[in-house]
Design an enzyme around this catalytic site. Sequence first.
Site, mmCIF file in Angstrom:
data_model
loop_
_atom_site.group_PDB
_atom_site.id
_atom_site.type_symbol
_atom_site.label_atom_id
_atom_site.label_comp_id
_atom_site.label_asym_id
_atom_site.label_seq_id
_atom_site.Cartn_x
_atom_site.Cartn_y
_atom_site.Cartn_z
ATOM 1 N N LYS A 9 58.226 55.023 -17.102
ATOM 2 C CA LYS A 9 58.523 53.563 -16.886
ATOM 3 C C LYS A 9 57.783 53.464 -15.017
ATOM 4 O O LYS A 9 57.646 55.000 -14.903
ATOM 5 C CB LYS A 9 60.061 53.238 -16.455
ATOM 6 N N TYR A 49 61.532 42.940 -24.390
ATOM 7 C CA TYR A 49 63.142 43.721 -24.025
ATOM 8 C C TYR A 49 63.763 42.883 -24.750
ATOM 9 O O TYR A 49 65.231 42.148 -24.259
ATOM 10 C CB TYR A 49 63.774 43.554 -22.484
ATOM 11 N N ASN A 112 64.709 54.172 -15.397
ATOM 12 C CA ASN A 112 65.534 55.587 -15.173
ATOM 13 C C ASN A 112 64.266 56.033 -15.917
ATOM 14 O O ASN A 112 65.122 56.580 -17.274
ATOM 15 C CB ASN A 112 66.802 54.716 -16.463
ATOM 16 N N HIS A 115 61.798 54.849 -21.281
ATOM 17 C CA HIS A 115 62.375 54.556 -22.295
ATOM 18 C C HIS A 115 61.866 55.031 -24.154
ATOM 19 O O HIS A 115 61.195 55.820 -24.211
ATOM 20 C CB HIS A 115 62.425 52.960 -23.266
ATOM 21 N N GLU A 126 58.069 48.015 -31.697
ATOM 22 C CA GLU A 126 57.494 48.590 -30.822
ATOM 23 C C GLU A 126 56.290 49.031 -30.410
ATOM 24 O O GLU A 126 55.212 48.792 -30.017
ATOM 25 C CB GLU A 126 59.004 49.603 -29.840
HETATM 26 P P1 CMP Z 1 65.992 50.970 -21.862
HETATM 27 O O1 CMP Z 1 66.188 52.222 -22.372
HETATM 28 O O2 CMP Z 1 64.605 51.111 -21.563
HETATM 29 O O3 CMP Z 1 66.232 49.584 -22.618
HETATM 30 C C1 CMP Z 1 66.984 48.572 -21.985
HETATM 31 C C2 CMP Z 1 67.173 48.588 -20.403
HETATM 32 O O4 CMP Z 1 68.022 47.776 -19.926
HETATM 33 C C3 CMP Z 1 67.439 50.632 -20.736
HETATM 34 O O5 CMP Z 1 66.454 51.366 -20.739
HETATM 35 C C4 CMP Z 1 68.243 49.971 -18.289
HETATM 36 O O6 CMP Z 1 66.669 50.656 -17.612
HETATM 37 C C5 CMP Z 1 68.301 48.610 -18.834
HETATM 38 N N1 CMP Z 1 69.029 48.085 -18.299
HETATM 39 C C6 CMP Z 1 69.889 48.064 -16.958
HETATM 40 N N2 CMP Z 1 70.965 47.902 -16.879
HETATM 41 C C7 CMP Z 1 71.093 47.927 -17.461
HETATM 42 C C8 CMP Z 1 72.854 48.370 -17.693
HETATM 43 N N3 CMP Z 1 74.234 47.631 -17.240
HETATM 44 N N4 CMP Z 1 73.150 48.811 -19.108
HETATM 45 C C9 CMP Z 1 71.798 49.272 -20.326
HETATM 46 N N5 CMP Z 1 71.128 48.820 -19.781
HETATM 47 C C10 CMP Z 1 70.286 48.503 -18.760
#
Ligand code: CMP
Length: 138
Positions: A9, A49, A112, A115, A126
């Site tokens: 990311k 998403y 974070n 992904h 994906e």
């Molecule tokens: P990712 O694995 O990319 O899939 C969905 C993303 O939503 C997740 O990682 C997080 O980076 C993002 N996200 C932001 N806020 C939340 C939340 N409260 N709960 C879950 N995912 C979140």
Amino acid sequence: MERTFSILKPDATRRNLTGAINAMIEAAELRIVAQKRVLMTRAQAETFYAVHKERPFFPELVATMTAGPVVVQVLEGNDAVRKYRDVLGATDPAKAAANTVRKKYALSISENSAHGSDSPETAAIEIQQFFSGNEIVG
Ligand code: CMP
């Protein structure tokens, strides 16, 4: 052999962590069989998403994913989906286990660092969004 889809990311590319995360991927015996650095458009992020579109964090998620370059990847290995999720750790870095990507590098739940697909079926969808067959070389 199984494939999974990965995104390093913008928070990771911004801090020059592509190589450090790739080293963790390869140490887990996952092979990077396709990789490119792209700037996701808003439309690409919204499509990617779409499953989260009704969630309160959706606007922030789209903004975060389009804030800078990402590295999209296809990873191959035994049990690749589960293995890569283990490499990443929990979505929320506060809950991630030691020595995982998110424990080491994530800044927050939305920034974070990476992904990973949640199932082989999702991975196939994906992967298709970002790679054509001849860009994946196992
Ligand atoms: P990712 O694995 O990319 O899939 C969905 C993303 O939503 C997740 O990682 C997080 O980076 C993002 N996200 C932001 N806020 C939340 C939340 N409260 N709960 C879950 N995912 C979140």
